[in-house]
Write an enzyme that holds these catalytic residues in place. Structure first.
Site, PDB file in Angstrom:
ATOM      1  N   VAL A 180      -0.333  -0.495  -8.654  1.00  0.00           N
ATOM      2  CA  VAL A 180      -1.466   0.357  -8.290  1.00  0.00           C
ATOM      3  C   VAL A 180      -2.773  -0.370  -8.593  1.00  0.00           C
ATOM      4  O   VAL A 180      -3.697  -0.390  -7.777  1.00  0.00           O
ATOM      5  CB  VAL A 180      -1.399   1.714  -9.024  1.00  0.00           C
ATOM      6  CG1 VAL A 180      -2.633   2.553  -8.696  1.00  0.00           C
ATOM      7  CG2 VAL A 180      -0.135   2.467  -8.641  1.00  0.00           C
ATOM      8  N   ASP A 181      -2.860  -0.975  -9.769  1.00  0.00           N
ATOM      9  CA  ASP A 181      -4.046  -1.768 -10.109  1.00  0.00           C
ATOM     10  C   ASP A 181      -4.277  -2.880  -9.093  1.00  0.00           C
ATOM     11  O   ASP A 181      -5.378  -3.037  -8.556  1.00  0.00           O
ATOM     12  CB  ASP A 181      -3.864  -2.412 -11.489  1.00  0.00           C
ATOM     13  CG  ASP A 181      -4.363  -1.524 -12.616  1.00  0.00           C
ATOM     14  OD1 ASP A 181      -5.245  -0.686 -12.376  1.00  0.00           O
ATOM     15  OD2 ASP A 181      -3.864  -1.681 -13.750  1.00  0.00           O
ATOM     16  N   MET A 182      -3.250  -3.676  -8.859  1.00  0.00           N
ATOM     17  CA  MET A 182      -3.425  -4.868  -8.036  1.00  0.00           C
ATOM     18  C   MET A 182      -3.720  -4.508  -6.578  1.00  0.00           C
ATOM     19  O   MET A 182      -4.555  -5.143  -5.924  1.00  0.00           O
ATOM     20  CB  MET A 182      -2.192  -5.762  -8.133  1.00  0.00           C
ATOM     21  CG  MET A 182      -1.860  -6.199  -9.560  1.00  0.00           C
ATOM     22  SD  MET A 182      -3.221  -7.022 -10.401  1.00  0.00           S
ATOM     23  CE  MET A 182      -3.201  -8.605  -9.592  1.00  0.00           C
TER      24      MET A 182
END
Length: 408
Positions: A180-182
């Site tokens: 999700v971050d990346m």
């Protein structure tokens, strides 16, 4: 890193796609810094602005031989690094001087935290009408949770993704990577490029809003639409997929491999690979819908077959018949595999101590050899003097005074 094949010399001399674009990156941790790294890899001059104590992920292990955090290094190569204390009036003034000569600002401060640090998107629209401001948050720019902090795992849970990840009947499981971050970093990069294109047409900057929540909801993809349109909720399926059979990991003599038949032609080839022409010719198993009705039986047959040989043998046998297959690799296996190396997914550079540094390559390529930033991740405050002399016209005496005042 040397290209492993010969390429046209003109390609190697191409101007980087974003050369001439300057980015001020005041973000921390993963998602937003990854956006900045992608921009740097494409040739932008990315200046990472950190507080005196630095980005919090500088303190996250493991650390390499030079004492640098692998987490920090994974999303900050190619940048020049400076320190500015944005809690001071002079620090905010210097930030504004940098923004006068910048094209993009990236930040991931919550609204209630950003304003006291001088990060005010409404103000920027008036003062820097050319500027593209990319704000990245956890729960989005609007709604009652806009000021709540959040990290990758929390959004995997909030979005429902973690709820259908894991083995049947087992506890919910976080994905092993911070996807999700990346992916939010990639979406932010796309938004910045779109805003740059818009500025070419209009001459005006834009506010780009990205969040972990919006990323996670978008990544639900067909799972989300399946519920919206058919009322079907995804369930935990381990390594498999609830609407395809067979399609999952199987245990071989030595380790697991992942394989499957996502169409009926591949199903027939898969049956041939395990020596079961009777399954191939069984009209009651001819379609995926029919196989789903006998899911446990089909999975059991293939599970038993794969136990009788090694993963390498099955990979070759399935692969030569055109059946998609992948052995269950460790990270070490993947990063040393000839296919990863052939596509330049491991890159080398020299760090500030003269040591060889290996980082992950760019997920997309423009030109040959592929472009990426040659500058190692910055040490804390490494380029403060250089940048402030260049962009704020400060003298050595000015810099010494700012240090005494704890502004830099």
């Amino acid at each position: 890193m040397q290209a492993n094949t010969a390429h046209n010399a003109d390609d190697a001399q191409d101007t980087p796609a974003l050369e001439g674009i300057r980015v001020i990156d005041v973000s921390r941790v993963l998602a937003a810094p990854f956006c900045g790294q992608l921009l740097a890899d494409m040739g932008a001059d990315v200046i990472k602005v950190e507080g005196p104590k630095g980005d919090e992920n500088r303190g996250w292990p493991p650390f390499n031989e030079s004492g640098q955090s692998c987490n920090f290094m994974s999303v900050n190569r190619g940048k020049r690094g400076i320190t500015l204390n944005l809690k001071t009036e002079r620090g905010r003034e210097l930030l504004y001087q940098l923004l006068e000569k910048a094209d993009v600002l990236i930040h991931n401060y919550l609204p209630e935290v950003a304003a006291p640090l001088g990060i005010d998107e409404a103000l920027f629209r008036q003062r820097f009408p050319h500027l593209i401001v990319c704000g990245i948050s956890a729960f989005g720019a609007h709604g009652p949770m806009r000021n709540r902090p959040g990290y990758d795992s929390l959004l995997q849970a909030f979005s429902g993704i973690m709820g259908f990840t894991g083995e049947r009947g087992g506890k919910s499981v976080r994905s092993g990577v911070s996807f999700v971050d990346m992916t939010t970093g990639v979406f932010a990069y796309s938004g910045v490029l779109s805003a740059l294109m818009r500025r070419v047409r209009t001459g005006k900057g834009s506010n780009v809003q990205v969040s972990l929540l919006e990323t996670a909801i978008a990544l639900l993809s067909y799972h989300g639409v399946s519920w919206l349109e058919a009322g079907v909720l995804p369930e935990k399926e381990g390594s498999g997929l609830w609407n395809q059979v067979p399609y999952q990991a199987f245990q071989c003599q030595d380790k697991e491999l992942a394989t499957g038949a996502l169409n009926d032609a591949t199903w027939r080839r898969m049956c041939d690979a395990i020596g079961r022409p009777d399954l191939r010719d069984d009209p009651s198993l001819a379609t995926n819908a029919q196989r789903l009705e006998r899911r446990e039986e089909v999975i059991g047959i293939f599970a038993e077959a794969f136990r009788h040989d090694t993963a390498a043998a099955w990979t070759e046998r399935l692969g030569e018949r055109g059946v998609p297959v992948a052995p269950m690799h460790t990270v070490a296996d993947a990063l040393t595999h000839e296919q990863s190396l052939a596509n330049q997914m491991v890159m080398q550079m020299t760090d500030q101590d003269g040591r060889s540094l290996r980082l992950l390559g760019m997920p997309f390529k423009i030109g040959h050899p592929a472009s990426f930033a040659r500058r190692p991740p910055p040490r804390l405050g490494e380029h403060t003097d250089e940048v402030l002399q260049e962009l704020a016209s400060l003298s050595p005496q000015d810099l010494a005074a700012l240090r005494a005042q704890e502004v830099i």
